[in-house]
Design an enzyme around this catalytic site. Structure first.
Site, PDB file in Angstrom:
ATOM      1  N   ASP A 233       0.843  -1.195   0.000  1.00 50.91           N
ATOM      2  CA  ASP A 233       0.000   0.000   0.000  1.00 50.91           C
ATOM      3  C   ASP A 233       0.875   1.240   0.000  1.00 50.91           C
ATOM      4  O   ASP A 233       1.901   1.279  -0.666  1.00 50.91           O
ATOM      5  CB  ASP A 233      -0.929  -0.057   1.228  1.00 50.91           C
ATOM      6  CG  ASP A 233      -2.276   0.581   0.976  1.00 50.91           C
ATOM      7  OD1 ASP A 233      -2.337   1.820   0.923  1.00 50.91           O
ATOM      8  OD2 ASP A 233      -3.271  -0.152   0.836  1.00 50.91           O
TER       9      ASP A 233
ATOM     10  N   HIS B 151      -3.425   5.789   4.055  1.00 45.55           N
ATOM     11  CA  HIS B 151      -4.296   4.777   3.456  1.00 45.55           C
ATOM     12  C   HIS B 151      -3.929   3.372   3.960  1.00 45.55           C
ATOM     13  O   HIS B 151      -4.788   2.600   4.388  1.00 45.55           O
ATOM     14  CB  HIS B 151      -4.174   4.865   1.943  1.00 45.55           C
ATOM     15  CG  HIS B 151      -5.095   3.959   1.187  1.00 45.55           C
ATOM     16  ND1 HIS B 151      -4.775   2.654   0.897  1.00 45.55           N
ATOM     17  CD2 HIS B 151      -6.316   4.177   0.637  1.00 45.55           C
ATOM     18  CE1 HIS B 151      -5.763   2.099   0.209  1.00 45.55           C
ATOM     19  NE2 HIS B 151      -6.707   3.008   0.044  1.00 45.55           N
TER      20      HIS B 151
ATOM     21  N   SER C 104     -11.072  -0.673  -1.110  1.00 46.68           N
ATOM     22  CA  SER C 104      -9.926  -0.672  -0.205  1.00 46.68           C
ATOM     23  C   SER C 104     -10.322  -1.167   1.175  1.00 46.68           C
ATOM     24  O   SER C 104      -9.514  -1.783   1.879  1.00 46.68           O
ATOM     25  CB  SER C 104      -9.353   0.745  -0.055  1.00 46.68           C
ATOM     26  OG  SER C 104      -8.463   1.070  -1.070  1.00 46.68           O
TER      27      SER C 104
END
Length: 446
Positions: free
Chosen positions: A156, A201, A376
């Site tokens: 990620d 994230h 996600s």
């Protein structure tokens, strides 16, 4: 060719802003009252290998529209650890505080973490019932048969030292080779710290998988799992196919030329992303070769289907063979408009929708909380349950895990996730309780 910053490959769609207002303001404190995320002085930049290039504009005349990004520009260059989460004033009564025998598991186990009361995603997939079936793992943190904790690699945006994962998160490796996109002054290096506007994230994804059950913040799916953060996304949020392919191999413990060996190889890889700079016409050969090597090593790859409301088969790695591709489902078990669909999708999991995201802890959020939505968020639910299954049945193969998770999924309302017959979402919505129950009833993987 897809080169636009606006077509962000990180698979989230809800508005979040660091230092601004969250889409859904929370009231569960993760920072001490009156404090906000600290703004440190940025480190002295390393001399760049090449002169930084300006952000490349889209090839199309009119940029494609994109939902508001999950994580808007962050203030720190590299994310810093905030003060610890504020503990509750009482010890959770359901967690034993003395070495007495563990009682017969109740019908459901509910963590005392304050955000859990709003974690609709966990109740939707039957986590309270699944946790109750594994009291030694979940409530006491011990593992059967003296097995080691399951390691999950999150490929990620990189490492953030989240207090939800204290002592269980590793700063892995930075695979972003382009110094103009890396944001840290060089190319690949041993510091996988998240950099730039999308730095948090990966933290959110990891917290869904493994946040502690400690009476603070949120509750993760497998609170004993270890996380290795592998950075593959540049500061622009884009992913180079070769960076992703090398990151896949390294995360599974497969040698990558010019990169030190991974001391913490993972059994589950979570990819809440897709590769850029390639046509969306099928799985890229470089990524498929890496997927095949990882699969042969006995490692499960869980992939988000992407957020374009399109057929997922054109995306890499969602359209690759031998991955477990996950799309989003709402709380009602239907497909939100943004979620990709199609024959390459194996299963759905909670990903939220506009105005009703997935509640998570994040150092970037006001009060330490966010409510993002997107595939996600769906993928790490499946990766977390897979790691929980491996905690009880450590010898389950990737093929056995995929079959178990698909077979035990909850059917969609009326038998489909979408009125359009072609827009399929796999076998149903992830059912953690059914998957754990079936695994414990079988001798497979012991």
């Amino acid at each position: 060719m897809k080169l636009s910053l606006l077509t962000l490959p990180l698979l989230c769609a809800a508005l979040l802003s660091v230092g601004g207002q969250a889409a859904t303001s929370g009231n569960i404190p993760a920072l001490p009252p009156g404090q906000t995320l600290p703004v440190p002085k940025p480190p002295a930049p390393k001399p760049p290998a090449v002169k930084p290039l300006p952000v490349q504009m889209p090839l199309a005349q009119t940029p494609p529209t994109q939902p508001p990004l999950e994580i808007a520009p962050a203030t720190p260059l590299r994310p810093q650890t905030a003060p610890p989460l504020v503990p509750l004033p009482v010890v959770p009564p359901s967690i034993p505080t003395s070495p007495q025998p563990v009682p017969v598991p109740p019908a459901a186990y509910r963590p005392a973490d304050p955000l859990f009361t709003r974690q609709w995603d966990m109740t939707t997939i039957g986590m309270p019932q699944a946790w109750a079936l594994l009291p030694e793992v979940v409530q006491k943190g011990s593992l059967p048969n003296k097995s080691v904790p399951v390691t999950v690699a999150v490929l990620d945006t990189g490492f953030v030292n989240s207090p939800e994962l204290a002592g269980r998160v590793v700063n892995g490796y930075d695979f972003v080779h382009d110094s103009a996109r890396s944001g840290d002054g060089d190319g690949r290096d041993a510091d996988a710290s998240g950099v730039g506007q999308f730095a948090y994230h990966g933290e959110v994804v990891a917290n869904i998988i493994a946040a502690a059950h400690d009476g603070r913040g949120m509750a993760g799916i497998n609170p004993t799992a270890r996380i290795v953060q592998v950075r593959v996304a540049g500061t622009d949020g884009l992913i180079d196919p070769q960076d992703l392919a090398d990151g896949l191999r390294w995360a599974a413990g497969i040698p990558v030329p010019g990169v030190p060996a991974n001391p913490n190889p993972a059994k589950v890889l979570n990819l809440s992303l897709f590769a850029d700079f390639i046509p969306l016409t099928g799985c890229d050969a470089r990524i498929q070769n890496a997927v095949s090597a990882v699969n042969a090593k006995g490692v499960l790859i869980v992939v988000g289907a992407a957020n374009d409301g399109a057929d997922a088969s054109g995306y890499s790695p969602a359209g690759c063979r031998n991955v477990l591709t996950v799309t989003s489902a709402t709380q009602q078990g239907t497909r939100p408009d943004y979620a990709n669909w199609g024959r390459s999708v194996a299963i759905a999991a909670p990903g939220g929708e506009t105005g009703h995201g997935v509640p998570v802890s994040s150092l970037s959020g006001p009060g330490g909380e966010r409510s993002p939505n997107g595939t996600s968020m769906a993928a790490p639910h499946v990766a977390g349950v897979a790691s929980l299954l491996l905690s009880a049945r450590p010898r389950l193969t990737p093929a056995q895990l995929r079959a178990l998770l698909i077979r035990t999924a909850t059917p969609f309302p009326g038998g489909r996730c979408d009125p359009a017959p072609a827009r399929t979402c796999g076998s149903g919505t992830l059912n953690a309780a059914a998957a754990v129950r079936e695994a414990l009833a079988s001798s497979l993987g012991k």
